[in-house]
Design a protein around this motif. Structure first.
Motif, short mmCIF file in Angstrom:
data_model
loop_
_atom_site.label_atom_id
_atom_site.label_comp_id
_atom_site.label_asym_id
_atom_site.label_seq_id
_atom_site.Cartn_x
_atom_site.Cartn_y
_atom_site.Cartn_z
N GLY A 1 0.54 -1.29 0.09
CA GLY A 1 -0.33 -0.04 -0.22
C GLY A 1 0.98 1.22 -0.02
N MET A 2 1.95 1.78 0.90
CA MET A 2 2.57 1.98 1.36
C MET A 2 3.73 2.60 0.17
SD MET A 2 2.64 4.60 3.08
CE MET A 2 3.82 6.39 2.49
N GLY A 3 4.10 1.22 -0.57
CA GLY A 3 4.97 1.59 -1.93
C GLY A 3 3.64 1.71 -3.02
N SER A 4 2.89 1.96 -3.07
CA SER A 4 1.56 1.89 -3.86
C SER A 4 1.26 3.47 -4.68
CB SER A 4 0.68 1.17 -4.46
OG SER A 4 1.14 -0.23 -4.78
N THR A 5 1.62 3.87 -3.15
CA THR A 5 1.54 4.70 -2.86
C THR A 5 2.60 6.34 -3.24
OG1 THR A 5 -0.17 5.03 -0.87
CG2 THR A 5 0.72 6.82 -0.45
N ILE A 6 3.69 5.80 -3.09
CA ILE A 6 4.79 6.18 -3.39
C ILE A 6 4.59 6.61 -5.35
CG2 ILE A 6 7.82 6.52 -3.38
CD1 ILE A 6 7.29 5.25 -0.64
N GLY A 7 4.45 5.22 -5.30
CA GLY A 7 4.70 4.95 -7.27
C GLY A 7 3.61 6.40 -7.80
N VAL A 8 2.09 6.47 -6.88
CA VAL A 8 1.06 7.68 -7.64
C VAL A 8 2.03 8.69 -7.55
CG1 VAL A 8 -1.24 8.29 -6.88
CG2 VAL A 8 -0.48 5.81 -6.45
N ILE A 9 2.18 8.78 -6.08
CA ILE A 9 2.82 10.56 -6.09
C ILE A 9 3.98 10.91 -7.31
CG2 ILE A 9 4.59 12.04 -4.81
CD1 ILE A 9 2.80 10.65 -2.01
N LEU A 10 4.92 9.55 -7.11
CA LEU A 10 5.94 9.46 -8.40
C LEU A 10 5.28 9.97 -9.26
CD1 LEU A 10 8.72 7.08 -7.65
CD2 LEU A 10 8.69 9.75 -8.26
N MET A 11 4.36 9.05 -9.61
CA MET A 11 3.06 9.23 -11.40
C MET A 11 3.32 11.47 -11.23
SD MET A 11 0.81 5.96 -12.22
CE MET A 11 0.59 5.30 -10.61
N ILE A 12 2.75 11.95 -10.32
CA ILE A 12 1.38 13.09 -10.08
C ILE A 12 2.95 13.73 -10.82
CG2 ILE A 12 0.58 14.58 -8.40
CD1 ILE A 12 -1.18 11.54 -7.22
N MET A 13 4.06 13.60 -9.78
CA MET A 13 4.75 14.45 -10.46
C MET A 13 5.89 14.89 -11.41
SD MET A 13 7.25 13.17 -6.43
CE MET A 13 8.98 13.94 -7.06
N MET A 14 5.41 13.26 -12.23
CA MET A 14 5.35 13.01 -13.59
C MET A 14 4.66 13.41 -14.72
SD MET A 14 6.65 9.44 -13.72
CE MET A 14 7.68 8.06 -12.21
N PHE A 15 3.52 13.59 -14.36
CA PHE A 15 2.35 14.62 -14.75
C PHE A 15 2.96 15.38 -15.13
CE2 PHE A 15 -0.70 10.28 -14.95
CZ PHE A 15 -0.59 10.69 -16.09
N ILE A 16 2.91 16.28 -13.07
CA ILE A 16 3.38 17.70 -13.33
C ILE A 16 3.78 18.65 -14.42
CG2 ILE A 16 4.14 19.79 -11.68
CD1 ILE A 16 2.20 18.38 -9.45
N LEU A 17 5.04 17.28 -14.01
CA LEU A 17 6.43 18.10 -15.29
C LEU A 17 6.42 17.90 -16.30
CD1 LEU A 17 9.53 18.28 -14.73
CD2 LEU A 17 10.04 16.02 -15.71
N LEU A 18 5.56 16.88 -17.11
CA LEU A 18 4.91 16.64 -18.31
C LEU A 18 3.87 17.89 -18.78
CD1 LEU A 18 3.54 13.10 -18.88
CD2 LEU A 18 6.01 14.55 -19.93
N PHE A 19 3.67 18.16 -18.10
CA PHE A 19 2.38 19.38 -18.28
C PHE A 19 3.63 21.14 -18.12
CE2 PHE A 19 0.14 23.36 -16.33
CZ PHE A 19 -0.98 23.65 -17.75
N LEU A 20 4.40 20.97 -17.43
CA LEU A 20 5.31 21.83 -16.95
C LEU A 20 5.74 22.77 -18.10
CD1 LEU A 20 6.59 22.95 -13.28
CD2 LEU A 20 4.81 23.93 -14.80
N LEU A 21 6.96 21.60 -18.78
CA LEU A 21 7.31 21.16 -20.29
C LEU A 21 6.75 20.64 -21.23
CD1 LEU A 21 10.47 19.31 -18.55
CD2 LEU A 21 10.51 21.80 -19.06
N ARG A 22 5.11 21.28 -21.20
CA ARG A 22 4.50 20.87 -22.16
C ARG A 22 5.29 21.91 -23.26
NH1 ARG A 22 1.58 23.93 -19.92
NH2 ARG A 22 0.22 25.88 -20.70
N SER A 23 4.92 21.58 -24.77
CA SER A 23 5.23 22.71 -25.89
C SER A 23 4.71 23.68 -26.04
CB SER A 23 6.29 21.77 -27.32
OG SER A 23 4.88 21.55 -27.33
N ARG A 24 5.23 24.54 -26.45
CA ARG A 24 4.00 25.91 -26.94
C ARG A 24 3.77 26.29 -27.88
NH1 ARG A 24 6.13 26.17 -22.31
NH2 ARG A 24 5.21 26.29 -19.84
N LYS A 25 3.47 25.68 -28.96
CA LYS A 25 3.59 25.68 -30.58
C LYS A 25 3.39 26.92 -30.36
CE LYS A 25 4.66 21.95 -32.39
NZ LYS A 25 4.45 20.41 -32.94
#
Lengths: 32, 270
Positions: free
Chosen positions: B239-263
């Motif tokens: 459960g705790m391992g998965s929670t950290i996994g979910v937080i990692l995924m959220i961090m990755m989505f935030i990064l993808l959003f911040l670095l999205r290309s602005r054409k």
């Protein structure tokens, strides 16, 4: 692109490639 | 035609659902399961209220950031030089080749290189510095991770640099711009898309590198990746391992959003 690279650029690239291949070909005595 | 095209996309969607969405759904579901098997929010509460986890998160972000910056600082000039050379195809092959070697072997090779009798300490000995403890430190982890990720930084930058039309540079040169200004005002802005892709492909996996942290960092480099590994394999607190996994995924989505290309409103490079 304009094909002009200074010799410093070539030396830099050679160093990067040397670093990239060092762990593969010369991993010291770890595998001996 | 449209019908057959829709038919061809079925394996793709099937793959995405089976191997991307479903596993992510399982991890998300598992993160709400406590040690006793009940449905609970305790894992998230523990994560956000325990200083150790927050410290670990900050440590992971810092290490991934340093690793990305190092890969960018080494990779950008290398990609730039390569993109301007006549034998660039051979050079790009030379950059790709080390990625074919198993990651574990490369990580183990660094144990030899960073050890007290390794190449680095031999070199330090030549300039009169006594052997240093390099292995099992944060710098050793950052250097190794940057080494592993370097080709993934060089490739997208190289591609974006190759895509820049030579006519832009010729025009700037004809109008009197020196090579520094050509780089600053034309080449670098036009290669930003490659830099963005490179940062994404390096930073995101760096957040959860557990194998290199374990081999090169020993028990001294603690990242979120090692925490996930410990929870799944040692403490069996999935459960705790998965929670950290979910937080990692959220961090990755935030990064993808911040670095999205602005054409919109930017350069179009074709």
């Amino acid at each position: 692109m304009i094909k002009s690279v200074s010799s410093w650029g070539k030396i830099y690239l050679a160093l990067v490639l040397l670093v990239m291949y060092t762990p593969i070909f010369f991993p010291d005595d770890f595998f001996v | 035609m449209d019908k057959s095209r829709a038919l061809y996309t079925i394996p793709y969607y099937l793959w995405i659902v089976l191997f991307v969405i479903l596993p992510m759904g399982f991890i998300f579901f598992q993160s709400f399961i406590g040690l006793d098997g009940s449905f609970t929010l305790d894992n998230y509460i523990t994560y956000f209220t325990t200083p150790t986890y927050l410290q670990m998160t900050l440590n992971s972000i810092l290490l991934a950031f340093l690793n990305t910056v190092l890969a960018l600082l080494i990779g950008y000039p290398a990609a730039y030089v390569m993109s301007r050379m006549s034998n660039h195809r051979l050079l790009i092959l030379l950059v790709i080749l080390p990625t074919w070697v198993n990651l574990l072997l490369k990580a183990y090779a660094f144990i030899g290189i960073f050890s007290r009798t390794g190449i680095v300490n031999d070199f330090l000995g030549l300039v009169g510095i006594p052997p240093q403890q390099i292995l099992f430190t944060n710098p050793a982890f950052v250097l190794t991770a940057a080494y592993i990720e370097l080709p993934f930084m060089i490739l997208p930058i190289y591609n974006s640099l190759r895509d820049i039309s030579p006519s832009y540079i010729e025009v700037a040169s004809d109008l009197g711009a020196d090579s520094f200004n050509i780089f600053r005002k034309i080449i670098f802005p036009l290669s930003l898309n490659g830099v963005r892709s490179g940062v994404q492909t390096v930073f995101i996996p760096s957040l959860s590198l557990f194998m290199i942290a374990r081999i090169i960092g020993g028990n001294r480099v603690i990242t979120l990746g090692t925490a996930v590994e410990q929870h799944f394999l040692v403490t069996q607190n999935w459960g705790m391992g998965s929670t950290i996994g979910v937080i990692l995924m959220i961090m990755m989505f935030i990064l993808l959003f911040l670095l999205r290309s602005r054409k919109k409103g930017g350069y179009q490079n074709d």
